[in-house]
Design an enzyme around this catalytic site. Structure first.
Site, short mmCIF file in Angstrom:
data_model
loop_
_atom_site.label_atom_id
_atom_site.label_comp_id
_atom_site.label_asym_id
_atom_site.label_seq_id
_atom_site.Cartn_x
_atom_site.Cartn_y
_atom_site.Cartn_z
CB SER A 75 1.91 -6.75 -21.54
OG SER A 75 0.83 -6.22 -22.27
N GLY A 76 2.60 -6.86 -24.82
CA GLY A 76 2.50 -6.07 -26.05
C GLY A 76 1.47 -4.96 -25.89
CG LEU A 77 -2.98 -4.00 -23.84
CD1 LEU A 77 -3.72 -3.37 -25.00
CD2 LEU A 77 -3.98 -4.72 -22.91
CG ASP A 109 -1.90 -5.18 -28.34
OD1 ASP A 109 -0.76 -5.35 -28.82
OD2 ASP A 109 -2.52 -6.06 -27.71
CG ASP A 164 2.56 -10.08 -26.14
OD1 ASP A 164 2.58 -10.82 -27.13
OD2 ASP A 164 1.59 -9.38 -25.81
CG ASP A 182 2.39 -8.47 -30.56
OD1 ASP A 182 1.84 -8.76 -29.48
OD2 ASP A 182 2.69 -7.30 -30.86
CD GLU A 219 -0.93 -12.67 -30.44
OE1 GLU A 219 -0.44 -12.47 -29.30
OE2 GLU A 219 -1.83 -11.96 -30.92
CE LYS A 238 -2.08 -8.29 -30.93
NZ LYS A 238 -1.36 -8.82 -29.79
CG ASN A 286 -5.88 -6.93 -27.00
OD1 ASN A 286 -6.90 -7.33 -26.45
ND2 ASN A 286 -4.70 -6.92 -26.40
CB SER A 287 -6.94 -11.84 -27.49
OG SER A 287 -5.69 -12.25 -27.98
NE ARG A 328 -2.20 -14.67 -27.06
CZ ARG A 328 -2.17 -13.40 -26.66
NH1 ARG A 328 -1.09 -12.93 -26.04
NH2 ARG A 328 -3.18 -12.60 -26.87
CG HIS A 330 -5.61 -15.43 -24.48
ND1 HIS A 330 -5.94 -15.23 -23.15
CD2 HIS A 330 -5.42 -14.17 -25.00
CE1 HIS A 330 -5.95 -13.94 -22.89
NE2 HIS A 330 -5.64 -13.27 -24.00
C1 SPV Z 1 -0.77 -8.70 -23.76
O1 SPV Z 1 -0.67 -8.46 -22.54
O2 SPV Z 1 -0.40 -7.94 -24.61
C2 SPV Z 1 -1.43 -9.93 -24.18
C3 SPV Z 1 -2.43 -10.51 -23.35
O3 SPV Z 1 -1.13 -10.38 -25.25
S1 SPV Z 1 -3.93 -9.99 -23.94
O4 SPV Z 1 -4.00 -8.59 -23.89
O5 SPV Z 1 -4.89 -10.67 -23.09
O6 SPV Z 1 -4.06 -10.46 -25.32
MG MG Z 2 -0.29 -9.06 -26.50
#
Ligand code: SPV
Ligand code: MG
Length: 543
Positions: free
Chosen positions: A53-55, A65, A92, A94, A121, A127, A129-130, A165, A196
């Site tokens: 995971s990027g986060l 993130d 991930d 990004d 994505e 980026k 975070n979503s 994504r 997502h």
């Molecule tokens: C991550 O885990 O970094 C994701 C998922 O991209 S989210 O945090 O839901 O965007």
């Molecule tokens: Mg991410």
């Protein structure tokens, strides 16, 4: 007739495994990891794949993130993860860190590091975070399709998985746009679509799945709609569920709790027992493999061992009424504890203590024990023989033999351990006023006082009344493998003569010296033995 050759299945690569998981008929699960350790824990739990995971990689580095960690820094983390676990890793990626050109280089480098696939994505670098803010700007659909195409063209392994994504629903765009983007990305070569959503229920996810009709496998991240039963994802024909951040989140909870507890208590009492053991850490990182490898690759180094003779009663009045001399306290530690610590400091960790008088009082973690239950009517050599008889290998070299009531500085022991001689004794060259002592040494020459004089001195005799004493034995001797064999032979010879029970160590060394070279190493002080109450007082100053 044609020969039929057996079909040998080629081992499936990690990319192949990820592809099977995503394209297979069963719902697959990827569990988040953010470093080598968490990657190992994902594998230990039984998951078939990892979401890098990027986060959580960012957060575990203390970063946001928002592409604050450079892509090569992320690559370094991924390398640790790939080394730590055998699972396929979906990274991930990004936005792909830029345009099509950055994506190609990313895919190439991921492949080189054993990464199974990447998810990119359709947003813009850097980026966000979503789950932050509303209506995040999206990439142009054609430009993003170009990133996908470039990524697919750059992969070295045919099974490498590229997941596209779609962030349209995150950015409050209509379902039609989400479907249009998914279609374009699929056409550009994406192996799967991650749709997502940040809604608390999965309605829009299910609608997407219905209208998408499984044209390519669908991947979801139910972080916000966690209440949806997994069975419904199965029924919707979803390919893969990503549990995206839960190992990092659980570790934050655990670390906070532990840190607060220790801070408030100024003690580990409440925490020990609730946290993983240090042994657990050794297990997770595979220390047993290293031990095995050491046996294969390191030259065998003799591990010195020690036998401590502590069977006799000693006579320190009240102090030794219910315990032997070696257990007498000297500034909060027994003599034996101090001796064992001195040994450990010089790398001697295999210590056998021969007990006799008040043997139950001889208790110390990490030592082996042998018993001379006839301590009252037998001598020291009989005690030493008990160590050999009761503890496997106790009398084999590299061997240190010491009385249980001596203290000495480490350099003395180190000097014996580094000696090339097969038998070597630590001898104090100061003899004034020590005439009545039992362990007097006569060697072929005395201590010259000249530090350039390293002519080895050899023992002639040891005993209470030796003529021309050149020193006093400190109660510390070392035997090489050969020396230890001489020792065992001499014990056997004495036993055959019926003289073992009454023999003492001066007699042993005198007999050994008649057959073999027994080296004398001279020191001046820096040791003491504890024979009297005033010695106990002196020992308190010695430590
Ligand atoms: C991550 O885990 O970094 C994701 C998922 O991209 S989210 O945090 O839901 O965007
Ligand atoms: Mg991410």
């Amino acid at each position: 007739m044609n020969e039929i050759s057996p079909i040998v299945a080629a081992p499936v690569s990690r990319s192949g495994l990820l592809r099977q998981a995503i394209e297979g008929p069963d719902l697959a699960f990827l569990m988040e990891a953010h470093n080598g350790l968490s990657a190992k824990i994902v594998e230990e739990a039984g998951f078939g794949g990892i979401w890098a995971s990027g986060l959580t990689i960012s957060a575990s580095l203390g970063l946001r993130d928002s592409n604050e960690a450079s892509w090569t820094q992320v690559l370094e983390v991924l390398e640790y993860m790939a080394d730590a676990s055998s699972l396929p890793i979906l990274v991930d990626g990004d936005t792909g860190y830029g345009n099509f050109n950055n994506v190609r280089r990313l895919v190439k480098k991921l492949g080189e590091r054993g990464i199974a696939g990447v998810c990119i994505e359709d947003k813009l670098f850097p980026k966000t975070n979503s789950f932050l803010g509303e209506e995040q700007p999206l990439a142009d659909i054609h430009e993003f399709a170009g990133r996908i195409k470039a990524g697919k063209d750059a992969q070295a392994n045919d099974d490498f998985v590229l997941v596209a994504r779609v962030e349209a629903l995150i950015s409050s765009r209509p379902m039609e746009e989400a479907l249009r983007r998914a279609e374009a990305y699929h056409a550009a070569g994406a192996d799967a679509i991650l749709i997502h959503s940040k809604k608390a229920d999965a309605k829009e996810i299910f609608e997407f799945c219905r209208r998408w009709g499984n044209r390519a496998p669908v991947v979801i991240v139910p972080t916000k709609y966690y209440g949806t039963p997994t069975e419904l994802f199965r029924e919707a024909g979803i390919s893969t569920v990503i549990w995206a951040n839960h190992l990092l989140r659980s570790s934050i909870t655990a670390m906070r709790e532990t840190a607060r507890r220790i801070h408030d208590d100024q003690s580990l009492m409440e925490v020990e027992g609730r946290v993983a053991t240090v042994t657990d850490i050794f297990g997770i990182v595979g220390n047993d493999e290293l031990e095995e490898a050491e046996k294969r690759y390191l030259p065998e180094t003799p591990r010195p061992r020690a036998v401590v003779l502590a069977a006799s009663a000693g006579d320190l009045g009240e102090l030794t009424r219910d315990k032997p001399k070696c257990m007498v306290d000297v500034r909060g530690q027994s003599l034996l504890q101090r001796l064992v610590t001195t040994f450990a400091d010089s790398g001697v960790r295999d210590v056998t203590v021969v007990r006799g008088y008040a043997k139950d009082a001889v208790a110390l973690k990490g030592i082996k024990t042998a018993d001379n239950d006839r301590y009252a009517e037998t001598g020291e050599l009989y005690s030493l023989a008990q160590a050999g008889a009761q503890v496997e290998g106790a009398l084999s070299g590299d061997l240190v033999v010491a009385y249980g009531d001596v203290l000495f500085r480490n350099y003395i022991l180190d000097s014996l351990l580094s000696s090339k001689a097969d038998v070597v004794l630590a001898v104090d060259s100061r003899t004034e006023g020590r005439g009545k002592v039992r362990d007097m040494v006569a060697a072929d020459h005395g201590f010259s006082g000249n530090y350039l004089d390293d002519d080895p001195a050899l023992l002639s005799r040891m005993g209470a009344a030796v003529d021309g004493a050149t020193g006093e034995w400190m109660g510390l001797a070392r035997f090489s493998e050969t020396g230890a064999q001489w020792l065992r032979e001499e014990i056997a010879a004495l036993e055959a003569e019926g003289a073992l029970e009454q023999a003492d160590l001066p007699m042993l060394f005198t007999r050994l010296a008649a057959k073999h070279p027994v080296r004398v190493k001279y020191f001046q002080g820096h040791w003491m033995d504890v024979d009297t109450l005033s010695d106990v007082a002196a020992a308190r100053n010695f430590t």
